[in-house]
Design an enzyme around this catalytic site. Structure first.
Site, PDB file in Angstrom:
ATOM      1  N   LYS A 203       0.882  -1.179   0.000  1.00  0.00           N
ATOM      2  CA  LYS A 203       0.000   0.000   0.000  1.00  0.00           C
ATOM      3  C   LYS A 203       0.911   1.218   0.000  1.00  0.00           C
ATOM      4  CE  LYS A 203      -1.792   3.066   1.730  1.00  0.00           C
ATOM      5  NZ  LYS A 203      -1.578   4.458   1.263  1.00  0.00           N
ATOM      6  N   GLY A 261       1.130   4.346  13.068  1.00  0.00           N
ATOM      7  CA  GLY A 261       1.677   3.090  13.570  1.00  0.00           C
ATOM      8  C   GLY A 261       0.918   2.588  14.785  1.00  0.00           C
ATOM      9  N   GLU A 278       8.243   0.940  11.729  1.00  0.00           N
ATOM     10  CA  GLU A 278       9.366   1.878  11.605  1.00  0.00           C
ATOM     11  C   GLU A 278       8.743   3.259  11.601  1.00  0.00           C
ATOM     12  OE1 GLU A 278      12.299   0.848  11.873  1.00  0.00           O
ATOM     13  OE2 GLU A 278      12.489  -1.131  10.981  1.00  0.00           O
ATOM     14  N   CYS A 312      13.195  10.215   8.341  1.00  0.00           N
ATOM     15  CA  CYS A 312      12.862   9.806   9.716  1.00  0.00           C
ATOM     16  C   CYS A 312      14.054   9.993  10.633  1.00  0.00           C
ATOM     17  CB  CYS A 312      12.401   8.359   9.731  1.00  0.00           C
ATOM     18  SG  CYS A 312      13.577   7.215   8.997  1.00  0.00           S
ATOM     19  N   GLU A 413       8.104  15.959  15.797  1.00  0.00           N
ATOM     20  CA  GLU A 413       8.776  15.720  14.524  1.00  0.00           C
ATOM     21  C   GLU A 413       8.251  16.732  13.505  1.00  0.00           C
ATOM     22  OE1 GLU A 413       7.756  12.174  12.234  1.00  0.00           O
ATOM     23  OE2 GLU A 413       9.883  11.861  11.828  1.00  0.00           O
TER      24      GLU A 413
HETATM   25  P1  NAD Z   1       1.841   8.331   7.450  1.00  0.00           P
HETATM   26  O1  NAD Z   1       1.825   7.578   8.727  1.00  0.00           O
HETATM   27  O2  NAD Z   1       0.889   9.434   7.263  1.00  0.00           O
HETATM   28  O3  NAD Z   1       1.591   7.345   6.217  1.00  0.00           O
HETATM   29  C1  NAD Z   1       2.382   6.204   5.985  1.00  0.00           C
HETATM   30  C2  NAD Z   1       1.569   5.194   5.196  1.00  0.00           C
HETATM   31  O4  NAD Z   1       0.472   4.765   6.004  1.00  0.00           O
HETATM   32  C3  NAD Z   1       0.952   5.768   3.908  1.00  0.00           C
HETATM   33  O5  NAD Z   1       0.950   4.780   2.907  1.00  0.00           O
HETATM   34  C4  NAD Z   1      -0.481   6.081   4.340  1.00  0.00           C
HETATM   35  O6  NAD Z   1      -1.386   6.068   3.275  1.00  0.00           O
HETATM   36  C5  NAD Z   1      -0.754   4.941   5.298  1.00  0.00           C
HETATM   37  N1  NAD Z   1      -1.817   5.228   6.274  1.00  0.00           N
HETATM   38  C6  NAD Z   1      -2.189   6.434   6.774  1.00  0.00           C
HETATM   39  N2  NAD Z   1      -3.209   6.281   7.646  1.00  0.00           N
HETATM   40  C7  NAD Z   1      -3.466   4.944   7.705  1.00  0.00           C
HETATM   41  C8  NAD Z   1      -4.405   4.154   8.430  1.00  0.00           C
HETATM   42  N3  NAD Z   1      -5.272   4.698   9.275  1.00  0.00           N
HETATM   43  N4  NAD Z   1      -4.401   2.815   8.256  1.00  0.00           N
HETATM   44  C9  NAD Z   1      -3.510   2.235   7.420  1.00  0.00           C
HETATM   45  N5  NAD Z   1      -2.603   2.938   6.691  1.00  0.00           N
HETATM   46  C10 NAD Z   1      -2.581   4.273   6.841  1.00  0.00           C
HETATM   47  O7  NAD Z   1       3.351   8.815   7.246  1.00  0.00           O
HETATM   48  P2  NAD Z   1       3.936   9.678   6.034  1.00  0.00           P
HETATM   49  O8  NAD Z   1       3.500  11.088   6.206  1.00  0.00           O
HETATM   50  O9  NAD Z   1       3.649   9.000   4.751  1.00  0.00           O
HETATM   51  O10 NAD Z   1       5.500   9.549   6.293  1.00  0.00           O
HETATM   52  C11 NAD Z   1       6.184  10.348   7.182  1.00  0.00           C
HETATM   53  C12 NAD Z   1       6.430   9.603   8.485  1.00  0.00           C
HETATM   54  O11 NAD Z   1       7.098   8.367   8.233  1.00  0.00           O
HETATM   55  C13 NAD Z   1       7.347  10.367   9.406  1.00  0.00           C
HETATM   56  O12 NAD Z   1       6.837  10.299  10.717  1.00  0.00           O
HETATM   57  C14 NAD Z   1       8.661   9.609   9.326  1.00  0.00           C
HETATM   58  O13 NAD Z   1       9.488   9.755  10.453  1.00  0.00           O
HETATM   59  C15 NAD Z   1       8.182   8.212   9.135  1.00  0.00           C
HETATM   60  N6  NAD Z   1       9.230   7.384   8.543  1.00  0.00           N
HETATM   61  C16 NAD Z   1       9.852   6.464   9.336  1.00  0.00           C
HETATM   62  C17 NAD Z   1      10.893   5.692   8.817  1.00  0.00           C
HETATM   63  C18 NAD Z   1      11.608   4.675   9.678  1.00  0.00           C
HETATM   64  O14 NAD Z   1      12.263   3.796   9.111  1.00  0.00           O
HETATM   65  N7  NAD Z   1      11.523   4.747  10.999  1.00  0.00           N
HETATM   66  C19 NAD Z   1      11.278   5.859   7.484  1.00  0.00           C
HETATM   67  C20 NAD Z   1      10.614   6.811   6.706  1.00  0.00           C
HETATM   68  C21 NAD Z   1       9.585   7.567   7.247  1.00  0.00           C
END
Ligand code: NAD
Length: 519
Positions: A203, A261, A278, A312, A413
């Site tokens: 996804k 998460g 993650e 991240c 963040e």
């Molecule tokens: P996000 O949590 O908004 O979205 C991530 C993914 O989850 C997307 O595909 C989104 O469509 C999906 N999603 C959103 N709501 C959902 C739900 N209710 N149920 C299931 N899926 C859902 O994050 P983002 O804005 O895409 O990315 C930025 C974040 O990702 C930052 O917090 C960053 O730190 C983190 N990140 C972490 C790592 C790591 O390895 N720790 C790496 C890259 C990014």
């Protein structure tokens, strides 16, 4: 920040990006066909229309019909069937590895094409997106090698039997990914999940779906049996939620914000399903008075401003020992001011646009709130005024001082090019401040004293610590976050194991009945 404000929702999707007047020339090309990949079939999604916007120009460059929960059902059913029909799970490791090697070669051969597509979609510089494509190829190759060398264990028996610990595939796993490094995060999940003998439903994010779809085309061309991989772009709350809740999905691997998460962890708890998370970070990077200042300043600038801070592991809290505070701050500010802002397609660009106008506005809003709360802007803190940058979602590299570690701007963040600077006196003061965070993803330590570096590396709560370097990665080194930065581990030689179930087998060698029955 809590990543809530980054979490996708319909009001902040790419569809509602601000666009330059008259910049609506759609041009879906060969790599941006309006098709999603459901169980080995390319088809038009029946969900809402996503408009993909180039954040460097505000131009809509493609549209895509999103997947729906019905597509998730179809993809999972096809995945279950494909695992059985293709015999994927039963194929010998070297046979599955051969397919992964071919996928790696296909990614490598198409690295420029992937990089251009990702730069268009995310705004990242071509240098970065090419590196991400090559890292994805390396991930498939490393995973293939790890797969061929994985061993089950004969465990020490306590009787006349053989005892074994073996690993088996889960079945169908879900991979939910963020927009900041699409091809690399896809590869980090898809390669080990396939290697383990599973089918995978990916996804991808609404803001950057295209390279995930291109990866699916390359996997198909490389001979991955149909149905083992599905790619279903769409809103997280619809498609991601359906993937996580599907009764036949046996594991979720998620990379994204902490708030999302946490929601997924609740779903996993209900299903008693393994989940790898993650998540976000607010990583400290620490400069001691004895550090090589050139090395430290270059590393800190790279750690926070590369990828425009949308990383991240961005080193967003910069702690500087008081004795060198003024000198180091002056050099950091000079360095930040000299960074070249521009479109990702310009080879001179160091700081590209943010992924989306809405995200740029969120970052700007957080800086404004910090200013109102008393933060001092040492540089940046605004949208650039140069005319050549007017069309894009740019934001100046920003350094804020005069803040306390407990302030919102130091705890949340930001996921943009914004660093906060904090002085510290000694190790004890530093450790207390660095660990005063809900996150525990990464840490940078700049010092000439390796004994001190070692002490701090152990004392600071972080999944990854860099000493006199920052943001360097090897696929063979495990990656994980502590505290609210994550759960479970990806990468490394054992990364494949997290997509498997462990099973113990005992086999009698005596040929005699168990005495208890008295037979
Ligand atoms: P996000 O949590 O908004 O979205 C991530 C993914 O989850 C997307 O595909 C989104 O469509 C999906 N999603 C959103 N709501 C959902 C739900 N209710 N149920 C299931 N899926 C859902 O994050 P983002 O804005 O895409 O990315 C930025 C974040 O990702 C930052 O917090 C960053 O730190 C983190 N990140 C972490 C790592 C790591 O390895 N720790 C790496 C890259 C990014």
């Amino acid at each position: 920040m809590s990543t809530d404000s980054l979490t996708e929702n319909p009001s902040r999707s790419a569809r509602e990006e601000t666009r330059a007047p008259g910049a609506a020339g759609l041009r879906n090309g060969p790599d941006t066909r309006d098709e999603i990949f459901v169980g080995g079939v390319w088809t038009r999604g029946s969900g809402a229309l996503i408009e993909s916007v180039n954040p460097a120009t505000a131009e809509v460059f493609a549209t895509l019909h999103a997947a729906t929960a019905a597509d998730v059902d179809a993809a999972v059913a096809a995945g279950l069937e494909a695992v059985k029909a293709s015999g994927w799970a039963r194929r010998l490791p070297h046979e599955r590895a051969a397919v992964l090697h071919r996928i790696s070669s296909a990614i490598e051969a198409n690295a420029d094409r992937i990089a251009e597509l990702q730069t268009l979609d995310t705004g990242k510089s071509l240098v970065e997106t090419k590196a991400l494509a090559m890292s994805a190829a390396a991930t498939f190759r490393f995973t293939a090698a790890a797969l061929e060398t994985m061993e089950d264990a004969l465990t020490p028996p306590r009787g006349n039997y053989l005892s074994m610990s073996t690993y088996e595939p889960i079945g169908v796993v879900g991979a939910i990914t963020p927009w900041n490094s699409p091809i690399a995060s896809d590869a980090q999940k898809v390669a080990p999940a396939l290697a383990a003998g599973n089918a995978v439903v990916v996804k991808p994010p609404v803001w950057a779906p295209w390279v995930s779809l291109l990866l699916a085309r390359l996997c198909e061309q490389a001979g991955l049996p149909a149905g083992l991989l599905s790619v279903l772009p769409g809103p997280g709350r619809v498609v991601g939620d359906a993937v996580a809740k599907h009764p036949d999905v046996g594991k979720i691997s998620f990379t994204g914000g902490t708030s999302t998460g946490r929601q997924l962890a609740h779903i996993a708890a209900e299903k008693i399903m393994p989940i790898t998370l993650e998540l976000g970070g607010k990583s400290p990077t620490v400069i001691f008075a004895d550090a090589d200042v050139d090395q430290a300043v270059a590393g800190v600038l790279y750690g926070i401003f590369s990828s425009s801070g949308q990383s991240c592991i961005a080193g967003s809290r910069v702690f500087i020992q008081r004795a060198v505070y003024d000198d180091v701050v002056e050099r950091l500010v000079k360095g930040a001011k000299s960074l070249r802002i521009g479109p990702g397609t310009d080879p001179a660009t160091q700081v590209g646009p943010l992924v989306a106008f809405a995200h740029r506005d969120t970052v700007a809003g957080m800086v404004e709130a910090a200013k109102s709360a008393g933060a001092q802007v040492l540089c940046g803190g605004a949208v650039p005024t140069e005319s050549r940058l007017q069309g894009g979602a740019f934001y100046e590299p920003t350094i804020l001082a005069g803040v306390s570690n407990s302030d919102a701007i130091c705890q949340q963040e930001i996921f943009g090019p914004v660093a906060v600077i904090l002085p510290f006196d000694d190790e004890a003061d530093l450790i207390a401040q660095a660990n005063d965070s809900v996150f525990g993803l990464a840490c940078g330590i700049w010092t000439a004293d390796y004994r001190r570096a070692w002490r701090l590396a152990r004392a600071i709560a972080a999944g990854t610590v860099w000493i006199n370097t920052y943001k360097q990665f090897s696929i063979s080194t495990p990656f994980s976050g502590l505290k609210e930065s994550g759960l479970g581990t990806e990468k490394g030689r054992d990364g494949i194991r997290s997509y498997m179930r462990q099973k113990s087998i005992y086999m009698d060698l005596s040929g005699a009945p168990i005495p208890w029955a008295g037979l």
